[in-house]
Design an enzyme around this catalytic site. Structure first.
Site, PDB file in Angstrom:
ATOM      1  N   GLU A   1     -47.956 -18.374  14.533  1.00 51.82           N
ATOM      2  CA  GLU A   1     -48.255 -17.124  15.216  1.00 51.82           C
ATOM      3  C   GLU A   1     -49.756 -16.833  15.073  1.00 51.82           C
ATOM      4  OE1 GLU A   1     -45.225 -14.310  14.896  1.00 51.82           O
ATOM      5  OE2 GLU A   1     -46.277 -12.791  16.050  1.00 51.82           O
TER       6      GLU A   1
ATOM      7  N   GLU B   1     -44.942  -8.469   5.361  1.00 50.44           N
ATOM      8  CA  GLU B   1     -44.664  -8.003   6.723  1.00 50.44           C
ATOM      9  C   GLU B   1     -43.535  -6.975   6.735  1.00 50.44           C
ATOM     10  OE1 GLU B   1     -43.265 -11.151   9.277  1.00 50.44           O
ATOM     11  OE2 GLU B   1     -43.692  -9.992  11.076  1.00 50.44           O
TER      12      GLU B   1
HETATM   13  C1  BGC Z   1     -46.058  -9.871  14.649  1.00 57.23           C
HETATM   14  C2  BGC Z   1     -46.420  -8.445  14.435  1.00 57.23           C
HETATM   15  C3  BGC Z   1     -46.567  -7.827  15.776  1.00 57.23           C
HETATM   16  C4  BGC Z   1     -45.214  -7.864  16.349  1.00 57.23           C
HETATM   17  C5  BGC Z   1     -45.058  -7.126  17.622  1.00 57.23           C
HETATM   18  C6  BGC Z   1     -44.736  -9.922  15.293  1.00 57.23           C
HETATM   19  O1  BGC Z   1     -44.295 -11.188  15.510  1.00 57.23           O
HETATM   20  O2  BGC Z   1     -46.098 -10.599  13.489  1.00 57.23           O
HETATM   21  O3  BGC Z   1     -47.250  -8.176  13.458  1.00 57.23           O
HETATM   22  O4  BGC Z   1     -47.185  -6.615  15.823  1.00 57.23           O
HETATM   23  O5  BGC Z   1     -44.725  -9.169  16.463  1.00 57.23           O
HETATM   24  O6  BGC Z   1     -43.797  -7.201  18.019  1.00 57.23           O
END
Ligand code: BGC
Length: 884
Positions: free
Chosen positions: A465, A742
């Site tokens: 990501e 997270e």
């Molecule tokens: C990310 C986040 C992001 C989010 C939005 C995720 O996969 O890691 O930090 O803001 O998606 O949906």
């Protein structure tokens, strides 16, 4: 230290090389004796010249002004490659000049026009192995002869992909992963290096190794080749000789291309290096048509190795592998030292945690949360008898643990070192208090930022990501400004956002943006980064340029939101059929069981429409654009009215009520004064009813402690701060975290790991609480009317659970400090107000407590007292208040 100017900066940087600002802005600080009060500037004079001490380019003469930050260049139009030396003289409040001029500083311009590249060409190697693969990675090189002495030399260089240049065997500069990541559909930055000392008369060799980087390799969850099918280089070396002549070496078909030991390198997948393979020439490099993109100067921080970490304990064996613990969830790569037989291959895998959980000290590493990011390096030994060292060059990992397989013999703690990589921004802030867990939280926030500021502010640095999520960026931006000098970093990212804006004005969920995987409209709280980030940087650094540079972006964005709102409701019911609703209150644990939480998206979106319109109105006001200021203030009013009508009952009940709904309605000032206590009370009661816990996700949590403090519910904010069960800030800390997770419940003893599909252990979003620790607990803030700490607001909140708290911050004017401590009979509060600033100070007095300053009762000599609010207006200097 006598009164003078020091720490001269051009666009917030010390002696920048190769910049392309049309009107660079100059700043300095004023020196003051320690503790001295009232140091300020009444006038300045800047002299700029082609050599130190000369004023042949510009002499501002004496300017009556207290401005010492961001003074625009007032000399003649700047030219490509011009170097400008400058110095400053300052006058104090009594009109006494500094005894001497400041030391000379300089800035040097880069290549301002395409023609300045003197016909350098984009070059690369053949594709080996088929389309969309450049395996193995090429090395481009050129030898050339210099037949005259060298006066100075500059290398201007960039790549699609990443490059490392060297001259005569020595690496050029310290930067890593250059040129970093921008939207290569529209622009790439080039770097300028002073290579004078790396050259000599006679034969020289210029070499550039290329890697896939963001342009060619994997980004996000995409296949390779988003921007380009193979890495390419553009380079121009200009050597100036003492007789005024120049030698040029430009990238063209005179360069050779070779392939060798670097068999593969991908940011997400890792690197393969076979040290047995020599670099073998394949002949002349191919010349490619110039891609249609703008070449911008670097202008800001670069990615560097900023620290080296050693394992915190002996490696342990698991199966046939060895596992090393570096003690911190860092971002970067390793240095491996090894001795063994030629052909031995060592496999290195990386992980943030161990499979048995974050507190475990043995067992296998946990890699499921890395998703498709393979994150594996391979090194094959050349068999060098004195031993060999491997450092990957064109990849990075987010990891604390390293697993080594195939290691010859038994490794020691010295086998591996962790090289920490991120954009190098000066450290500016420090927060420390009497609670070790909160201190660890603060450290985790800083490491979270370090790991996620690798040229782009990312969500996470480990899985497939690593994107510049706009929502994450805007919630954390304020905190980042306490930790480091991040102005130029955010300027660069706003450029990425400009490149990523859609034709209708939409702003995307990630920048740099690439279409296909994600909607062009980032939705509420994500897209709003386009307004919130510039405003935040303006407040933190007093930097108006970030507002002017992005005015058009902001206006188009707010207009887009207005145009898609119905009766001032953004994402009105039915909108979903037409467009993107957004991510909601991402990862809230509010019982909804949904990743986007239980706060309705249309409520969040309407609140953000109001907020962005209001901020934009303020921005227009700052820039003197009065009609826009009025227009968007009225958009705010109308949206607020629509919000109230639709979501808030006359008794002050928001339906549906969630902590996040209450928090944003209060923070964005959507609730009338008379109903604010009602809404605040509901939020506080909800926290209490849950045993002192938040239910907020990314959106609500970044404001929650601030809002609670402002509405007079400091106790509830304190409860949230000290809460140790999840969801809470300290939960992860009690689980041994060294970065911010997270998810509130990334791992729990009851449930184990959260869904591996999305469970990063290094995501800065919840670290946004850092700004509250600095701003509200230590009490270091700036006045919106005099941003960048030209006027400080010092207002500490004394928490029952702490005996002291202390924050320091290197402001654009110098060091500020706020340090309170509960002594036996009194509260002692020490503050430093930097030179050339003033402060409004709110004394944390309770009831009829008395205040003294440095042993004296408060009188005119200690600022101007405003009894109503227990506040003082202070001049610069240090003060020590005793309150009892
Ligand atoms: C990310 C986040 C992001 C989010 C939005 C995720 O996969 O890691 O930090 O803001 O998606 O949906």
């Amino acid at each position: 230290m006598s009164f003078s100017a020091f720490d001269l900066r051009c666009e917030s940087q010390v002696d920048p090389l190769g910049c392309d600002f049309a009107l660079p802005r100059l700043s300095w600080k004023l020196s003051a004796e320690k503790g001295e009060r009232g140091t300020c500037q009444s006038a300045y004079r800047i002299q700029a010249g082609s050599l130190p001490g000369l004023a042949d380019l510009w002499d501002s003469e004496k300017v009556q002004s207290d401005q010492s930050v961001f003074i625009p260049w007032g000399g003649p139009k700047l030219l490509s490659r011009q170097r400008v030396y400058w110095r400053v003289k300052v006058w104090d409040s009594g009109d006494k000049p500094s005894k001497k001029w400041s030391d000379d500083a300089f800035f040097e311009l880069g290549l301002l026009k395409p023609a300045d590249w003197r016909s350098a060409k984009w070059i690369g190697g053949p594709l080996v192995g088929g389309p969309h693969t450049s395996i193995p990675l090429p090395r481009l090189s050129r030898t050339f002869t210099l037949s005259k002495p060298i006066a100075s030399a500059r290398l201007y260089v960039t790549a699609l992909g990443v490059y490392e240049a060297s001259l005569n065997g020595q690496k050029v500069g310290e930067a890593e992963l250059s040129p970093g990541w921008t939207s290569y559909f529209s622009r790439v930055r080039y770097q300028t290096r002073d290579v004078t000392k790396l050259l000599h008369e006679g034969e020289n060799a210029l070499v550039a190794e290329l890697g896939d980087g963001w342009a060619v390799g994997h980004i996000g969850w995409r296949e390779r080749g988003t921007y380009a099918e193979r890495p390419k280089l553009l380079a121009l070396l200009i050597v100036a000789h003492p007789d005024g002549s120049e030698t040029l070496v430009r990238s063209d078909n005179k360069w050779q291309v070779s392939y060798g030991p670097r068999l593969a390198a991908d940011l997400l997948m890792g690197e393969h290096y076979d040290a047995r393979l020599p670099w073998t020439s394949l002949g002349a490099a191919s010349v490619f048509p110039a891609p249609e993109l703008k070449l911008d100067a670097q202008n800001g921080p670069e990615v560097k190795v900023t620290e080296i970490l050693k394992p915190v304990r002996k490696p342990y064996r698991h199966g046939g592998s060895w596992i090393f613990d570096l003690g911190i969830n860092l971002v970067g790569r390793i240095k491996l030292t090894v001795k063994g037989e030629a052909g031995t291959t060592i496999k290195l895998r990386y992980a943030e945690v161990l499979e048995k959980g974050p507190l475990a000290t043995d067992g296998p590493i946990y890699t499921t949360n890395l998703r498709a990011a393979v994150n594996t390096d391979y090194y094959t030994l050349s068999g060098e008898s004195s031993g060999e060292v491997f450092e990957s060059k064109f990849t990075f990992h987010g990891f604390r643990y390293v697993e080594l397989s195939g290691f010859p013999g038994e490794p020691t703690e010295k086998t591996i070192e962790g090289l920490v990589l991120h954009s190098e921004c000066d450290k500016t802030g420090d927060f420390e208090c009497s609670d070790p867990l909160i201190n660890q939280l603060q450290k985790n926030i800083d490491w979270g930022w370090r790991g996620n500021s690798l040229d782009v502010p990312t969500d996470c640095p480990q899985r497939d990501e690593r994107l510049g999520w706009t929502g994450d960026a805007q919630v954390f931006c304020r905190t980042s400004c306490f930790l480091r000098e991040t102005g130029p970093f955010w300027h660069k990212w706003m450029g990425d956002l400009r490149d990523s804006q859609g034709p209708n004005g939409e702003l995307p969920p990630v920048a740099p943006f690439f279409s296909g995987a994600l909607p062009q409209d980032g939705g509420a709280a994500w897209a709003d980064a386009g307004v919130i980030v510039p405003w935040t940087i303006y407040l933190a650094y007093g930097d108006q340029k970030i507002l002017t540079d992005n005015y058009d972006l902001m206006k188009r964005f707010v207009n887009f939101w207005i145009s898609t709102a119905k009766e001032n409701l953004r994402c009105y019911p039915g909108y979903e059929k037409q467009g993107w609703m957004g991510f909601g209150d991402w990862l809230a644990l509010d019982g909804s069981g949904k990743t986007d939480g239980g706060t309705p998206k249309e409520l969040i979106a309407t609140a953000y429409l109001a907020y962005s319109a209001k901020l934009f109105s303020k921005i227009a006001d700052v820039l003197g654009k009065n009609s826009d200021a009025r227009k968007y203030q009225s958009v705010f009013e109308k949206t607020k009215a629509a919000f109230l009508k639709r979501y808030v009952s006359p008794e002050g009940f928001i339906a549906p009520m969630t902590q996040t709904a209450g928090v944003i309605a209060l923070h964005f000032e959507l609730i009338p004064e008379s109903l604010r206590p009602k809404v605040a009370e509901w939020v506080v009661r909800d926290i209490e009813s849950r045993g002192g816990k938040t239910t907020c996700g990314f959106v609500g949590s970044s404001y929650q402690p601030h809002v609670l403090t402002e509405v007079g519910a400091l106790g509830a904010a304190e409860t949230l701060l000290f809460q140790k069960g999840w969801p809470s800030y300290l939960y992860a800390v009690t689980m041994g975290a060294t970065t911010i997770w997270e998810r509130w419940d990334g791992w729990t003893p009851e449930k184990g790991f959260q869904d591996a599909g999305m469970n990063s252990f290094n995501h800065y979003a919840y670290g946004a609480v850092g700004s509250w620790l600095y701003e509200k607990i230590a009490g270091l803030d700036t006045d919106e009317a005099a941003p960048g700490y030209k006027k400080l607001i010092l207002r500490p909140r004394i928490l029952d659970g702490l005996t002291h708290a202390r924050a320091t911050l290197q402001t654009p004017y110098g060091a500020a400090e706020s340090h309170w401590e509960k002594k036996k009979k009194a509260l002692v509060w020490k503050i430093t107000v930097p030179p050339n600033t003033t402060a409004r100070v709110y004394l944390p007095v309770q009831g009829d407590q008395k205040v003294t300053e440095s042993g004296k009762s408060l009188d005119k000599s200690v600022g101007v007292h405003s009894l109503s609010e227990n506040s003082l207006e202070l001049i610069s200097g240090t003060y020590e208040f005793e309150i009892k």
